[in-house]
Design a protein around this motif. Structure first.
Motif, PDB file in Angstrom:
ATOM      1  N   MET A 190     -69.957 -10.483 -25.335  1.00 18.57           N
ATOM      2  CA  MET A 190     -70.691  -9.378 -25.630  1.00 18.57           C
ATOM      3  C   MET A 190     -71.292  -9.469 -27.257  1.00 18.57           C
ATOM      4  N   LYS A 191     -69.992  -9.898 -27.908  1.00 18.57           N
ATOM      5  CA  LYS A 191     -70.363 -10.145 -29.429  1.00 18.57           C
ATOM      6  C   LYS A 191     -71.154 -11.193 -29.671  1.00 18.57           C
ATOM      7  N   ARG A 192     -71.287 -12.448 -28.654  1.00 17.12           N
ATOM      8  CA  ARG A 192     -71.847 -13.522 -29.064  1.00 17.12           C
ATOM      9  C   ARG A 192     -73.576 -13.254 -28.485  1.00 17.12           C
ATOM     10  N   TYR A 193     -73.310 -12.627 -27.272  1.00 15.90           N
ATOM     11  CA  TYR A 193     -74.770 -12.525 -26.517  1.00 15.90           C
ATOM     12  C   TYR A 193     -75.412 -11.253 -26.758  1.00 15.90           C
ATOM     13  N   GLY A 194     -74.737 -10.060 -27.082  1.00 17.10           N
ATOM     14  CA  GLY A 194     -75.468  -8.792 -27.152  1.00 17.10           C
ATOM     15  C   GLY A 194     -75.455  -8.272 -25.890  1.00 17.10           C
ATOM     16  N   LYS A 195     -75.820  -6.938 -25.685  1.00 20.21           N
ATOM     17  CA  LYS A 195     -75.892  -6.169 -24.578  1.00 20.21           C
ATOM     18  C   LYS A 195     -76.961  -6.209 -23.699  1.00 20.21           C
ATOM     19  N   LYS A 196     -78.010  -6.714 -24.426  1.00 19.49           N
ATOM     20  CA  LYS A 196     -79.078  -6.848 -23.609  1.00 19.49           C
ATOM     21  C   LYS A 196     -79.258  -7.762 -22.595  1.00 19.49           C
ATOM     22  N   ASP A 197     -79.719  -7.543 -21.451  1.00 23.40           N
ATOM     23  CA  ASP A 197     -79.846  -8.348 -20.273  1.00 23.40           C
ATOM     24  C   ASP A 197     -78.418  -8.716 -19.689  1.00 23.40           C
ATOM     25  N   MET A 198     -77.372  -8.146 -19.907  1.00 19.41           N
ATOM     26  CA  MET A 198     -76.129  -8.246 -19.520  1.00 19.41           C
ATOM     27  C   MET A 198     -75.679  -7.126 -18.349  1.00 19.41           C
ATOM     28  N   VAL A 199     -75.431  -7.891 -17.374  1.00 24.75           N
ATOM     29  CA  VAL A 199     -74.762  -6.756 -16.119  1.00 24.75           C
ATOM     30  C   VAL A 199     -73.636  -7.392 -15.700  1.00 24.75           C
ATOM     31  N   VAL A 200     -72.605  -6.378 -15.387  1.00 19.32           N
ATOM     32  CA  VAL A 200     -71.340  -6.963 -14.797  1.00 19.32           C
ATOM     33  C   VAL A 200     -71.168  -6.545 -13.102  1.00 19.32           C
ATOM     34  N   VAL A 201     -70.786  -7.900 -12.734  1.00 19.50           N
ATOM     35  CA  VAL A 201     -70.766  -7.573 -11.199  1.00 19.50           C
ATOM     36  C   VAL A 201     -68.923  -7.652 -10.647  1.00 19.50           C
ATOM     37  N   LEU A 202     -68.812  -6.623 -10.021  1.00 18.79           N
ATOM     38  CA  LEU A 202     -67.672  -6.574  -9.415  1.00 18.79           C
ATOM     39  C   LEU A 202     -67.270  -7.113  -7.965  1.00 18.79           C
ATOM     40  N   GLY A 203     -66.161  -7.584  -7.486  1.00 15.58           N
ATOM     41  CA  GLY A 203     -65.766  -7.739  -6.309  1.00 15.58           C
ATOM     42  C   GLY A 203     -64.668  -7.027  -5.909  1.00 15.58           C
ATOM     43  N   SER A 204     -64.286  -5.898  -6.295  1.00 12.89           N
ATOM     44  CA  SER A 204     -63.144  -5.232  -5.897  1.00 12.89           C
ATOM     45  C   SER A 204     -63.141  -4.729  -4.613  1.00 12.89           C
ATOM     46  N   PRO A 205     -61.910  -4.753  -3.889  1.00 16.46           N
ATOM     47  CA  PRO A 205     -61.888  -4.346  -2.542  1.00 16.46           C
ATOM     48  C   PRO A 205     -61.927  -2.867  -2.078  1.00 16.46           C
ATOM     49  N   THR A 206     -61.682  -2.068  -3.026  1.00 14.66           N
ATOM     50  CA  THR A 206     -61.494  -0.543  -2.674  1.00 14.66           C
ATOM     51  C   THR A 206     -62.435   0.126  -3.867  1.00 14.66           C
ATOM     52  N   SER A 207     -62.832   1.273  -3.184  1.00 15.62           N
ATOM     53  CA  SER A 207     -63.869   2.425  -4.117  1.00 15.62           C
ATOM     54  C   SER A 207     -62.776   2.559  -5.059  1.00 15.62           C
ATOM     55  N   GLU A 208     -61.569   2.918  -5.159  1.00 14.01           N
ATOM     56  CA  GLU A 208     -60.868   3.264  -6.235  1.00 14.01           C
ATOM     57  C   GLU A 208     -60.752   2.304  -7.146  1.00 14.01           C
ATOM     58  N   SER A 209     -60.323   1.194  -7.075  1.00 16.55           N
ATOM     59  CA  SER A 209     -60.280  -0.139  -7.951  1.00 16.55           C
ATOM     60  C   SER A 209     -61.635  -0.412  -8.571  1.00 16.55           C
ATOM     61  N   ALA A 210     -62.751  -0.364  -7.688  1.00 22.76           N
ATOM     62  CA  ALA A 210     -64.106  -0.598  -8.307  1.00 22.76           C
ATOM     63  C   ALA A 210     -64.479   0.550  -9.331  1.00 22.76           C
ATOM     64  N   GLU A 211     -64.004   1.736  -8.890  1.00 28.88           N
ATOM     65  CA  GLU A 211     -64.444   2.837 -10.190  1.00 28.88           C
ATOM     66  C   GLU A 211     -63.518   2.543 -11.461  1.00 28.88           C
ATOM     67  N   VAL A 212     -62.362   2.259 -11.184  1.00 28.95           N
ATOM     68  CA  VAL A 212     -61.558   2.090 -12.394  1.00 28.95           C
ATOM     69  C   VAL A 212     -62.080   0.711 -13.227  1.00 28.95           C
ATOM     70  N   PHE A 213     -62.847  -0.092 -12.699  1.00 27.21           N
ATOM     71  CA  PHE A 213     -63.113  -1.340 -13.358  1.00 27.21           C
ATOM     72  C   PHE A 213     -64.524  -0.949 -13.872  1.00 27.21           C
ATOM     73  N   ALA A 214     -65.287  -0.182 -13.102  1.00 23.61           N
ATOM     74  CA  ALA A 214     -66.480   0.389 -13.523  1.00 23.61           C
ATOM     75  C   ALA A 214     -66.466   1.195 -14.704  1.00 23.61           C
ATOM     76  N   ARG A 215     -65.440   2.195 -14.527  1.00 24.10           N
ATOM     77  CA  ARG A 215     -65.353   2.975 -15.857  1.00 24.10           C
ATOM     78  C   ARG A 215     -64.720   2.298 -17.279  1.00 24.10           C
ATOM     79  N   THR A 216     -63.729   1.290 -16.635  1.00 23.18           N
ATOM     80  CA  THR A 216     -63.233   0.458 -17.943  1.00 23.18           C
ATOM     81  C   THR A 216     -64.532  -0.339 -18.847  1.00 23.18           C
ATOM     82  N   LEU A 217     -65.480  -0.723 -17.821  1.00 23.47           N
ATOM     83  CA  LEU A 217     -66.690  -1.475 -18.616  1.00 23.47           C
ATOM     84  C   LEU A 217     -67.570  -0.534 -19.232  1.00 23.47           C
ATOM     85  N   THR A 218     -67.516   0.653 -18.947  1.00 22.11           N
ATOM     86  CA  THR A 218     -68.728   1.400 -19.564  1.00 22.11           C
ATOM     87  C   THR A 218     -68.162   2.465 -20.595  1.00 22.11           C
TER      88      THR A 218
END
Lengths: 483, 94
Positions: free
Chosen positions: B1-29
């Motif tokens: 992010m330091k190199r490319y900036g936030k613009k046009d950047m999206v994170v795609v998860l593949g986590s297998p449960t709603s709980e872990s997906a939420e933890v990762f989503a919150r971590t990156l937000t």
């Protein structure tokens, strides 16, 4: 070519609530918030609860994995009334006894036990069938005043405590400044050595094998044994062979995170098939770093800290004896580099491809042993039901092949029949497929079914040298010579 | 992010449960909710999606999706996973 067979297996569990404090996560969190540990202590289980815990009784062989299906979760609320510290597949020892074994495993005076406690541990182990006179002689104590002095002198010694917080000894570091031989690392390595040694002694005794008859021991644990110039240099296997009296054996360690034991069994089978060795043991010690890994989640849910046991295991393999189940070397499944990282591709490589290789079908496997993590431990902290997800993927692959119907009912039936609830402590390499081995050997000997598949995966990416994970699998088959 | 900036950047998860997906989503937000990893207290504010969400699925070659994701899609609780990740986006207006 010799036919390699799996002769026997034993698990050695040690209930170590006092050592939970030295797991990686509790160490980290308590350093930031000292008050946390006094709160956590109230959630450490007594030994009797750990013995009566149904998943442990499954690992010891006193009840079947399928028997957990009808037991309401959380399982810690339903102690098993017929529980025993010993079972056909192993034993669960108390922390007092384990501290005695740790001292007996330590040839360099790293562990100091207080005089009174050393005598107590000695007394508890005196009649234990797997503890030798030499072991007992090793369990000597020092005055408590020396322990107090050492803990206060700033040389990096760590206190050893019981569940109630009582300090009964310490582990000191090597005198020189070598982070590979710091007290916490030495404690991890000694815990792995002691638990694997007890398991190896148990499997030798249980199968009526002379220790001198074992020619090679393969270590498959995850601990990094070595000094600053050889971190992870390894060969804990030979230390374990020595401690178990295998004087005619040498050995080596095989590393691949959680799937190392399955790799090691394939290598052991190959060494036997090629005639290099007649008798090989695969061992793995308990993983101290993983004690209390999810303790914050367990505290938040006000439930017992369930990651309070160390597990060592030992598997004895040899030439065809006409009775023991055969490890089919033509059935090896491999997560190769080219397979990539998608779960679907990985499971095809580990399950579908090996079945094709030997001309068998999904339902020909009586059971699939996969990552057997206990959902009581994992579901409460949001990491889901690991084995159930794996079984659903295997069922989906079977449906994709048209071997079962593509309905939810057919998939659920497949999962119920060919899978099982997870029952393994979250001890990394121990949890991957291996926990089911005792039950598989029983069922293959009685011909309850003809085949079982063992598959294990390892998170190589955690070491930051590759983005990849790893995985291997094999099929275990009832002995063709068996009546 | 330091190199490319936030613009046009999206994170795609593949986590297998709603709980872990939420933890990762919150971590990156808003930052690591478990306060364990390097993103504890670091609010990156990145939009996070799961590979099972139609916005992502629609952009992947169906043949590739079939080979790499379809089995997991048939096994996981797709609705719960999507709900977990999209609600983190929604709560932060991402």
């Amino acid at each position: 070519m010799e036919l390699p067979v799996v002769r026997d297996v034993r698990f050695f569990l040690a209930h170590t609530p006092g050592l939970v404090r030295h797991g990686y996560k509790p160490t980290l969190d308590v350093a930031r918030d000292q008050a946390l540990w006094s709160k956590a202590q109230a959630y450490l289980r007594p030994y009797a609860d750990a013995v009566a815990y149904a998943p442990h009784q499954v690992l010891l062989g006193n009840r079947t994995p399928d028997s957990l299906t009808d037991l309401p979760q959380p399982w810690y609320n339903h102690p098993y009334s017929n529980s025993s510290r010993r079972g056909p597949h192993g034993e669960l020892m108390s922390e007092e006894e384990l501290y005695g074994l740790l001292r007996a495993s330590d040839g360099f005076d790293f562990i100091w036990l207080e005089d009174g406690f050393a005598a107590e541990a000695q007394g508890l182990l005196e009649r234990h069938p797997l503890v030798s006179r030499k072991d007992l002689q090793q369990i000597v104590g020092v005055p408590f005043s020396r322990i107090e002095e050492k803990l206060a002198d700033g040389t990096g010694a760590l206190p050893l405590t019981l569940r109630d917080g009582r300090v009964i000894g310490l582990i000191r570091r090597r005198l020189q400044d070598d982070s590979s031989l710091a007290a916490d690392i030495l404690l991890e390595n000694l815990a792995a050595k002691a638990t694997a040694t007890a398991a190896l002694r148990a499997v030798l005794e249980g199968s009526g094998t002379n220790p001198e008859g074992v020619q090679y021991v393969i270590g498959s644990g995850e601990e990094a044994v070595g000094d600053r110039y050889n971190r992870g240099g390894g060969n804990l296997a030979k230390a374990i062979a020595e401690a178990a009296g295998c004087v005619d054996a040498t050995g080596c360690d095989v590393k691949s995170f959680c799937c190392a034991p399955v790799h090691a069994m394939i290598i052991a089978g190959s060494l036997i098939a090629s005639g290099v060795y007649e008798s090989v043991a695969v061992v793995g010690g308990g993983s101290l770093a993983k004690l209390g890994m999810k303790f914050r989640g367990h505290l938040a849910k006000e439930m017992p800290i369930l990651e309070d046991v160390l597990v060592g295991f030992a598997i004895l393999m040899g030439r065809d004896d006409g009775r023991s189940p055969v490890l089919r070397l033509d059935s090896i499944g491999r997560h190769t580099v080219g397979v990539g990282s998608a779960q679907q591709q990985i499971m095809e490589a580990l399950v579908s491809k090996p079945l094709d290789q030997v001309g068998l079908h999904f339902r020909d496997m009586g059971k699939y042993a996969t990552e057997m993590h206990n959902p009581d431990i994992t579901e409460t902290v949001g990491t889901g039901n690991v084995p159930l997800t794996n079984y659903r993927v295997i069922a989906a692959l079977a449906a994709q092949r048209g071997e079962i119907a593509s309905t939810a009912e057919a998939r659920d039936r497949f999962v119920a029949e060919h899978g099982m609830p997870g029952f393994s402590p979250t001890q990394g390499h121990v949890a991957s497929a291996i926990p089911y081995l005792g039950h598989a050997l029983d069922s293959l000997r009685t011909r309850e079914y003809q085949h079982a598949m063992f598959l294990a995966k390892g998170s190589l990416f955690l070491g930051r040298m590759t983005q990849l994970s790893d995985g291997v699998s094999f099929i275990l088959e009832a002995n063709p010579g068996q009546a | 992010m330091k190199r490319y900036g936030k613009k046009d950047m999206v994170v795609v998860l593949g986590s297998p449960t709603s709980e872990s997906a939420e933890v990762f989503a919150r971590t990156l937000t808003e930052g690591d909710p478990s306060w364990v990893g390097p993103l504890a207290g670091v609010a990156l504010g990145l939009p996070v999606y799961h590979v099972l969400e139609p916005e992502i699925k629609g952009q992947i070659d169906p043949q590739v999706y079939r080979e790499q994701v379809s089995i997991m899609e048939s096994v996981l609780d797709v609705e719960a996973v999507i709900q977990a990740v999209s609600s983190v986006r929604g709560s932060l207006g991402l």
